[in-house]
Design an enzyme around this catalytic site. Structure first.
Site, PDB file in Angstrom:
ATOM      1  N   HIS A  98       0.832  -1.206   0.000  1.00  0.00           N
ATOM      2  CA  HIS A  98       0.000   0.000   0.000  1.00  0.00           C
ATOM      3  C   HIS A  98       0.865   1.254   0.000  1.00  0.00           C
ATOM      4  CE1 HIS A  98      -3.349   2.702   1.180  1.00  0.00           C
ATOM      5  NE2 HIS A  98      -2.426   3.274   1.942  1.00  0.00           N
ATOM      6  N   GLU A  99       1.889   1.270   0.849  1.00  0.00           N
ATOM      7  CA  GLU A  99       2.763   2.447   0.908  1.00  0.00           C
ATOM      8  C   GLU A  99       3.543   2.620  -0.390  1.00  0.00           C
ATOM      9  OE1 GLU A  99       2.246   4.535   3.114  1.00  0.00           O
ATOM     10  OE2 GLU A  99       1.042   3.223   4.388  1.00  0.00           O
ATOM     11  N   HIS A 102       1.613   4.510  -2.907  1.00  0.00           N
ATOM     12  CA  HIS A 102       1.744   5.972  -2.839  1.00  0.00           C
ATOM     13  C   HIS A 102       2.989   6.451  -3.584  1.00  0.00           C
ATOM     14  CE1 HIS A 102      -1.657   6.655  -0.321  1.00  0.00           C
ATOM     15  NE2 HIS A 102      -1.180   6.003   0.715  1.00  0.00           N
ATOM     16  N   HIS A 106       3.076   9.005  -6.752  1.00  0.00           N
ATOM     17  CA  HIS A 106       3.939  10.186  -6.801  1.00  0.00           C
ATOM     18  C   HIS A 106       4.744  10.221  -8.092  1.00  0.00           C
ATOM     19  CE1 HIS A 106       7.474  12.614  -4.937  1.00  0.00           C
ATOM     20  NE2 HIS A 106       6.600  13.415  -5.480  1.00  0.00           N
TER      21      HIS A 106
END
Length: 236
Positions: A98-99, A102, A106
């Site tokens: 999940h991280e 991100h 980006h």
């Protein structure tokens, strides 16, 4: 106006109950997911996902705390809590992926993330600025000063910035979870049963963002309700 106002709790009780339920769901899903074994650790899953996305320059670091996992866009670092970083469990690989989602957002200039990052100052400064303007505005308005109405409007608008941040944050979080689920499935990191466990962990986490958004929306509704009398008084 400056003291305890039970009306506020009437407004936000649905968000409070949802938040309590969400926190319970997160802890239960995380605890259960940490008991389900995975072939790789969270750190390994994150590294593989980053490399497959062409982001070998994004660093992964271990950070203290529980569920303190996050992606820092300013330094392009994925920070994973110790349990997630080291554990070979389904919860660990799900949260780590999940991280990384991100980080991919980006790198790909995912529009909602760009908008959310631009709205960070509003979310950071907004609460105190809003409260100060509303309280001072109420005092000025009570004395019949037209400045009071302008300050109240400014305070409500400042809190509106927080609501905007929370609303745009929802698709950012949901998309990161979707990227994680898709990657883990496609690469065979999780089987069909494991995918269910990962989904439960990530969906529970998403519920906390829904609760935070609902609280900000209901708080804004409370401010509009509470200060509407001051706004109408200057128009009469």
């Amino acid at each position: 106006m400056l003291g305890f106002d039970p009306v506020y709790f009437v407004f936000v009780i649905p968000a409070f109950l949802l938040s309590m339920w969400a926190q319970y769901r997160v802890k239960a899903a995380y605890a259960a997911g940490m008991q389900e074994p995975s072939t790789i650790s969270g750190a390994t899953a994150a590294r593989q996902m980053l490399d497959d996305a062409g982001l070998s320059d994004v660093v992964i670091e271990e950070t203290p705390g529980e569920l303190s996992d996050h992606y820092d866009p300013s330094t392009r670092v994925v920070r994973l809590s110790t349990d997630v970083y080291r554990s070979r469990t389904l919860a660990a690989v799900g949260i780590a992926a999940h991280e990384v989602g991100h980080a991919i957002q980006h790198a790909r200039h995912y529009a909602p993330l760009v908008i959310r990052n631009a709205a960070v100052p509003a979310a950071t400064v907004g609460p105190m600025l809003s409260f100060g303007l509303l309280m001072l505005g109420a005092l000025f308005a009570a004395q019949g000063s037209p400045l009071g109405k302008l300050m109240i409007i400014g305070g409500i608008a400042a809190f509106g910035g927080i609501v905007f941040f929370q609303l745009v944050n929802l698709p950012v979080e949901f998309d990161a979870s979707n990227r994680a689920k898709q990657y883990l499935n496609q690469m065979g990191v999780v089987d069909q049963q494991g995918a269910v466990v990962v989904r439960q962990v990530l969906d529970a986490a998403a519920l906390t963002y829904v609760a935070a958004t609902l609280q900000s929306v209901l708080t804004l509704a409370y401010y509009i309700f509470r200060f509407s009398g001051f706004l109408r008084s200057n128009d009469e």
